[in-house]
Design a protein around this motif. Structure first.
Motif, PDB file in Angstrom:
ATOM      1  N   MET A   1      -6.665 -10.221  -8.653  1.00  0.00           N
ATOM      2  CA  MET A   1      -6.624 -11.040  -9.830  1.00  0.00           C
ATOM      3  C   MET A   1      -5.366 -11.680  -9.889  1.00  0.00           C
ATOM      4  O   MET A   1      -4.965 -12.726 -10.101  1.00  0.00           O
ATOM      5  CB  MET A   1      -7.082 -10.340 -11.074  1.00  0.00           C
ATOM      6  CG  MET A   1      -7.125 -11.083 -12.200  1.00  0.00           C
ATOM      7  SD  MET A   1      -5.779 -11.522 -13.217  1.00  0.00           S
ATOM      8  CE  MET A   1      -5.674  -9.743 -14.016  1.00  0.00           C
TER       9      MET A   1
ATOM     10  N   ILE B   1     -12.739 -10.754 -21.291  1.00  0.00           N
ATOM     11  CA  ILE B   1     -11.313 -10.350 -21.503  1.00  0.00           C
ATOM     12  C   ILE B   1     -10.559 -11.417 -20.900  1.00  0.00           C
ATOM     13  O   ILE B   1     -10.715 -11.620 -19.530  1.00  0.00           O
ATOM     14  CB  ILE B   1     -10.952  -8.887 -21.011  1.00  0.00           C
ATOM     15  CG1 ILE B   1     -11.796  -7.930 -22.111  1.00  0.00           C
ATOM     16  CG2 ILE B   1      -9.448  -8.740 -21.121  1.00  0.00           C
ATOM     17  CD1 ILE B   1     -11.658  -6.368 -21.751  1.00  0.00           C
TER      18      ILE B   1
ATOM     19  N   ASP C   1     -15.244 -10.956 -17.231  1.00  0.00           N
ATOM     20  CA  ASP C   1     -14.576 -11.868 -16.806  1.00  0.00           C
ATOM     21  C   ASP C   1     -14.290 -12.947 -17.565  1.00  0.00           C
ATOM     22  O   ASP C   1     -15.259 -13.101 -18.459  1.00  0.00           O
ATOM     23  CB  ASP C   1     -14.865 -12.476 -15.460  1.00  0.00           C
ATOM     24  CG  ASP C   1     -14.055 -13.172 -14.445  1.00  0.00           C
ATOM     25  OD1 ASP C   1     -13.820 -12.710 -13.485  1.00  0.00           O
ATOM     26  OD2 ASP C   1     -13.740 -14.515 -14.758  1.00  0.00           O
TER      27      ASP C   1
ATOM     28  N   HIS D   1     -18.707  -6.336  -6.792  1.00  0.00           N
ATOM     29  CA  HIS D   1     -17.972  -5.167  -6.639  1.00  0.00           C
ATOM     30  C   HIS D   1     -18.418  -4.102  -7.727  1.00  0.00           C
ATOM     31  O   HIS D   1     -18.888  -3.077  -7.470  1.00  0.00           O
ATOM     32  CB  HIS D   1     -16.542  -5.419  -7.078  1.00  0.00           C
ATOM     33  CG  HIS D   1     -15.785  -6.045  -5.599  1.00  0.00           C
ATOM     34  ND1 HIS D   1     -14.730  -6.754  -6.086  1.00  0.00           N
ATOM     35  CD2 HIS D   1     -15.962  -5.639  -4.493  1.00  0.00           C
ATOM     36  CE1 HIS D   1     -14.381  -7.104  -4.648  1.00  0.00           C
ATOM     37  NE2 HIS D   1     -14.947  -6.604  -3.804  1.00  0.00           N
TER      38      HIS D   1
ATOM     39  N   VAL E   1      -6.709 -11.327 -20.043  1.00  0.00           N
ATOM     40  CA  VAL E   1      -5.613 -10.507 -20.296  1.00  0.00           C
ATOM     41  C   VAL E   1      -4.306 -11.285 -20.448  1.00  0.00           C
ATOM     42  O   VAL E   1      -3.331 -10.753 -20.741  1.00  0.00           O
ATOM     43  CB  VAL E   1      -4.958  -9.506 -18.950  1.00  0.00           C
ATOM     44  CG1 VAL E   1      -6.122  -8.550 -18.627  1.00  0.00           C
ATOM     45  CG2 VAL E   1      -4.976 -10.246 -17.530  1.00  0.00           C
ATOM     46  N   CYS E   2      -4.295 -12.606 -20.479  1.00  0.00           N
ATOM     47  CA  CYS E   2      -3.084 -13.474 -20.851  1.00  0.00           C
ATOM     48  C   CYS E   2      -3.057 -13.455 -22.312  1.00  0.00           C
ATOM     49  O   CYS E   2      -2.161 -14.037 -23.201  1.00  0.00           O
ATOM     50  CB  CYS E   2      -3.416 -14.836 -20.447  1.00  0.00           C
ATOM     51  SG  CYS E   2      -2.764 -14.721 -18.585  1.00  0.00           S
TER      52      CYS E   2
ATOM     53  N   ASP F   1     -14.252 -15.973 -17.192  1.00  0.00           N
ATOM     54  CA  ASP F   1     -14.788 -17.299 -16.601  1.00  0.00           C
ATOM     55  C   ASP F   1     -16.457 -17.268 -16.948  1.00  0.00           C
ATOM     56  O   ASP F   1     -16.986 -16.306 -16.376  1.00  0.00           O
ATOM     57  CB  ASP F   1     -14.631 -17.397 -15.022  1.00  0.00           C
ATOM     58  CG  ASP F   1     -15.423 -18.569 -14.461  1.00  0.00           C
ATOM     59  OD1 ASP F   1     -14.811 -19.886 -14.812  1.00  0.00           O
ATOM     60  OD2 ASP F   1     -16.425 -18.525 -13.872  1.00  0.00           O
TER      61      ASP F   1
ATOM     62  N   ILE G   1     -11.164  -5.507 -15.042  1.00  0.00           N
ATOM     63  CA  ILE G   1     -10.638  -6.997 -15.426  1.00  0.00           C
ATOM     64  C   ILE G   1     -10.807  -7.819 -14.149  1.00  0.00           C
ATOM     65  O   ILE G   1     -10.510  -7.928 -12.996  1.00  0.00           O
ATOM     66  CB  ILE G   1      -9.164  -6.507 -15.711  1.00  0.00           C
ATOM     67  CG1 ILE G   1      -8.903  -5.722 -16.574  1.00  0.00           C
ATOM     68  CG2 ILE G   1      -8.539  -7.900 -16.130  1.00  0.00           C
ATOM     69  CD1 ILE G   1      -9.477  -6.031 -18.037  1.00  0.00           C
TER      70      ILE G   1
ATOM     71  N   ILE H   1      -9.165  -6.404  -9.148  1.00  0.00           N
ATOM     72  CA  ILE H   1      -9.114  -6.527  -7.683  1.00  0.00           C
ATOM     73  C   ILE H   1      -9.049  -8.113  -7.621  1.00  0.00           C
ATOM     74  O   ILE H   1      -9.498  -8.922  -8.046  1.00  0.00           O
ATOM     75  CB  ILE H   1     -10.483  -6.277  -7.101  1.00  0.00           C
ATOM     76  CG1 ILE H   1     -10.711  -4.839  -7.222  1.00  0.00           C
ATOM     77  CG2 ILE H   1     -10.761  -6.650  -5.596  1.00  0.00           C
ATOM     78  CD1 ILE H   1     -11.963  -4.432  -6.849  1.00  0.00           C
TER      79      ILE H   1
ATOM     80  N   ALA I   1     -15.733 -10.416  -1.153  1.00  0.00           N
ATOM     81  CA  ALA I   1     -16.245  -9.149  -1.728  1.00  0.00           C
ATOM     82  C   ALA I   1     -17.202  -8.659  -0.647  1.00  0.00           C
ATOM     83  O   ALA I   1     -16.944  -7.113  -0.548  1.00  0.00           O
ATOM     84  CB  ALA I   1     -16.824  -9.466  -2.852  1.00  0.00           C
TER      85      ALA I   1
ATOM     86  N   THR J   1     -10.638 -20.078  -9.712  1.00  0.00           N
ATOM     87  CA  THR J   1      -9.505 -19.138  -9.132  1.00  0.00           C
ATOM     88  C   THR J   1     -10.599 -18.560  -7.838  1.00  0.00           C
ATOM     89  O   THR J   1      -9.902 -17.766  -7.189  1.00  0.00           O
ATOM     90  CB  THR J   1      -9.650 -17.987 -10.057  1.00  0.00           C
ATOM     91  OG1 THR J   1     -10.683 -17.536 -10.699  1.00  0.00           O
ATOM     92  CG2 THR J   1      -8.728 -18.647 -11.305  1.00  0.00           C
TER      93      THR J   1
ATOM     94  N   ILE K   1      -3.697 -14.718  -8.426  1.00  0.00           N
ATOM     95  CA  ILE K   1      -4.288 -16.008  -8.444  1.00  0.00           C
ATOM     96  C   ILE K   1      -4.466 -16.296 -10.085  1.00  0.00           C
ATOM     97  O   ILE K   1      -5.219 -16.816 -10.608  1.00  0.00           O
ATOM     98  CB  ILE K   1      -5.833 -15.780  -8.080  1.00  0.00           C
ATOM     99  CG1 ILE K   1      -5.605 -15.167  -6.786  1.00  0.00           C
ATOM    100  CG2 ILE K   1      -6.257 -17.383  -7.938  1.00  0.00           C
ATOM    101  CD1 ILE K   1      -6.880 -15.070  -5.705  1.00  0.00           C
ATOM    102  N   ALA K   2      -3.274 -16.162 -10.900  1.00  0.00           N
ATOM    103  CA  ALA K   2      -3.220 -16.295 -12.028  1.00  0.00           C
ATOM    104  C   ALA K   2      -1.393 -16.117 -12.386  1.00  0.00           C
ATOM    105  O   ALA K   2      -0.900 -15.726 -11.437  1.00  0.00           O
ATOM    106  CB  ALA K   2      -3.695 -15.003 -12.871  1.00  0.00           C
TER     107      ALA K   2
HETATM  108  C1  LIG Z   1     -10.277 -14.484  -7.083  1.00  0.00           C
HETATM  109  S1  LIG Z   1     -11.179 -13.861  -8.246  1.00  0.00           S
HETATM  110  C2  LIG Z   1     -11.623 -12.111  -7.801  1.00  0.00           C
HETATM  111  C3  LIG Z   1     -12.839 -11.605  -8.203  1.00  0.00           C
HETATM  112  C4  LIG Z   1     -13.142 -10.270  -7.785  1.00  0.00           C
HETATM  113  N1  LIG Z   1     -12.405  -9.238  -8.503  1.00  0.00           N
HETATM  114  C5  LIG Z   1     -13.245 -10.286  -6.395  1.00  0.00           C
HETATM  115  O1  LIG Z   1     -12.276  -9.761  -5.926  1.00  0.00           O
HETATM  116  O2  LIG Z   1     -14.358 -10.501  -5.612  1.00  0.00           O
HETATM  117  C6  LIG Z   1     -10.084 -13.508  -9.558  1.00  0.00           C
HETATM  118  C7  LIG Z   1     -10.747 -13.494 -10.884  1.00  0.00           C
HETATM  119  O3  LIG Z   1      -9.839 -12.938 -11.812  1.00  0.00           O
HETATM  120  C8  LIG Z   1     -10.399 -13.773 -13.021  1.00  0.00           C
HETATM  121  N2  LIG Z   1      -9.319 -13.977 -13.921  1.00  0.00           N
HETATM  122  C9  LIG Z   1      -8.353 -15.038 -13.707  1.00  0.00           C
HETATM  123  N3  LIG Z   1      -7.220 -14.955 -14.812  1.00  0.00           N
HETATM  124  C10 LIG Z   1      -7.646 -13.738 -15.562  1.00  0.00           C
HETATM  125  C11 LIG Z   1      -7.252 -13.432 -16.731  1.00  0.00           C
HETATM  126  N4  LIG Z   1      -6.085 -13.754 -17.376  1.00  0.00           N
HETATM  127  N5  LIG Z   1      -7.687 -12.126 -17.286  1.00  0.00           N
HETATM  128  C12 LIG Z   1      -8.791 -11.816 -16.668  1.00  0.00           C
HETATM  129  N6  LIG Z   1      -9.429 -12.335 -15.565  1.00  0.00           N
HETATM  130  C13 LIG Z   1      -8.777 -13.316 -14.994  1.00  0.00           C
HETATM  131  C14 LIG Z   1     -11.215 -15.141 -12.555  1.00  0.00           C
HETATM  132  O4  LIG Z   1     -11.844 -15.575 -13.523  1.00  0.00           O
HETATM  133  C15 LIG Z   1     -11.683 -14.642 -11.388  1.00  0.00           C
HETATM  134  O5  LIG Z   1     -12.822 -14.367 -11.556  1.00  0.00           O
END
Ligand SMILES: C[S@@+](CC[C@H](N)C(=O)[O-])C[C@H]1O[C@@H](n2cnc3c(N)ncnc32)[C@H](O)[C@@H]1O
Length: 221
Positions: free
Chosen positions: A126, A103, A76, A59, A105-106, A78, A52, A124, A28, A11, A129-130
């Motif tokens: 997120m 966590i 996270d 951050h 969130v799905c 991941d 989340i 932030i 970031a 992601t 990209i999900a």
């Molecule tokens: C583009 S990155 C952003 C990371 C950070 N917040 C930043 O802005 O630098 C998106 C993050 O959301 C996490 N993510 C994706 N799906 C998610 C979910 N269902 N629940 C929680 N986190 C999730 C990913 O693993 C990834 O680390």
């Protein structure tokens, strides 16, 4: 398509550098100061903050250092992100940031095991990209977790009333959907307002941020 260690799609949409377990995100580094300023101004006094999708963890330590009155919980789903979060927290020497929590969130009722009362939930870059189920799960969990007056703070690109706010966001949206048709920039009025309404959250303020991004704050009614 790049995949992570678990075979899932990466992601991170950028080349991150690494130093041991610590990952460093160019985006970031660019956005952390403007977001920090909003967090310091808007989340003062909320107490505990659950982040989340913390990604690298940069951050989390940056915001915790700037806001010693907040207790920041980073996490996270991941594994490599969690390793990086742990390393950044350990290296920070800060006492008001902890994690990483796991966590996703799905997952249904992702908040069920949390035993802390949170004044804010922060996510932030997120929900675009999900799959949309991540936005649905985030709002549902925030609605359950937050006490009245608690805040859900989102940062990222958003469309407004069915229209992209910049040509670069329209192109970004197309590139996200090409990577995964379930991804895409969410629309504040069409996509997120119904989720807020359903989960007793009221849209409070929308703050324009650099590079055609927004910070959006919802308040638990
Ligand atoms: C583009 S990155 C952003 C990371 C950070 N917040 C930043 O802005 O630098 C998106 C993050 O959301 C996490 N993510 C994706 N799906 C998610 C979910 N269902 N629940 C929680 N986190 C999730 C990913 O693993 C990834 O680390």
């Amino acid at each position: 398509m790049a995949t992570d260690k678990t075979g899932k799609k990466e992601t991170a949409l950028e080349s991150r550098s690494a130093e041991g377990e610590k990952l460093y995100s160019p985006s970031a580094a660019r956005n952390r100061d403007p977001i920090r300023d909003v967090i310091v101004a808007q989340l003062a006094g909320v107490g505990s903050v659950l982040e989340i999708g913390s990604g690298t963890g940069e951050h989390a330590v940056h915001f915790a250092a700037a806001a010693p009155g907040l207790q920041w919980f980073a996490g996270d789903p991941d594994p490599s992100a969690r390793d990086s979060i742990a390393a950044h927290i350990a290296g920070s020497g800060l006492e008001n940031v902890s994690g990483p929590h796991w966590i996703d969130v799905c997952e249904e009722h992702w908040d069920a095991a949390l035993d802390v009362s949170y004044g804010a939930v922060v996510s932030i870059n997120m929900i675009h990209i999900a799959p949309f189920s991540a936005a649905e799960g985030l709002f549902a969990g925030a609605g359950r977790l937050l006490r009245p007056g608690g805040k859900l703070l989102l940062y990222g690109p958003f469309a407004r009333n069915g229209v992209h706010t910049a040509p670069s966001n329209e192109a970004f949206d197309a590139s996200l959907k090409a990577r995964d048709p379930r991804w895409g920039i969410r629309d504040l009025e069409h996509d997120l307002a119904p989720l807020a309404h359903k989960n007793a959250l009221r849209q409070d303020i929308v703050i324009s941020m650099p590079a055609n991004n927004f910070t959006v704050i919802f308040v638990k009614v």
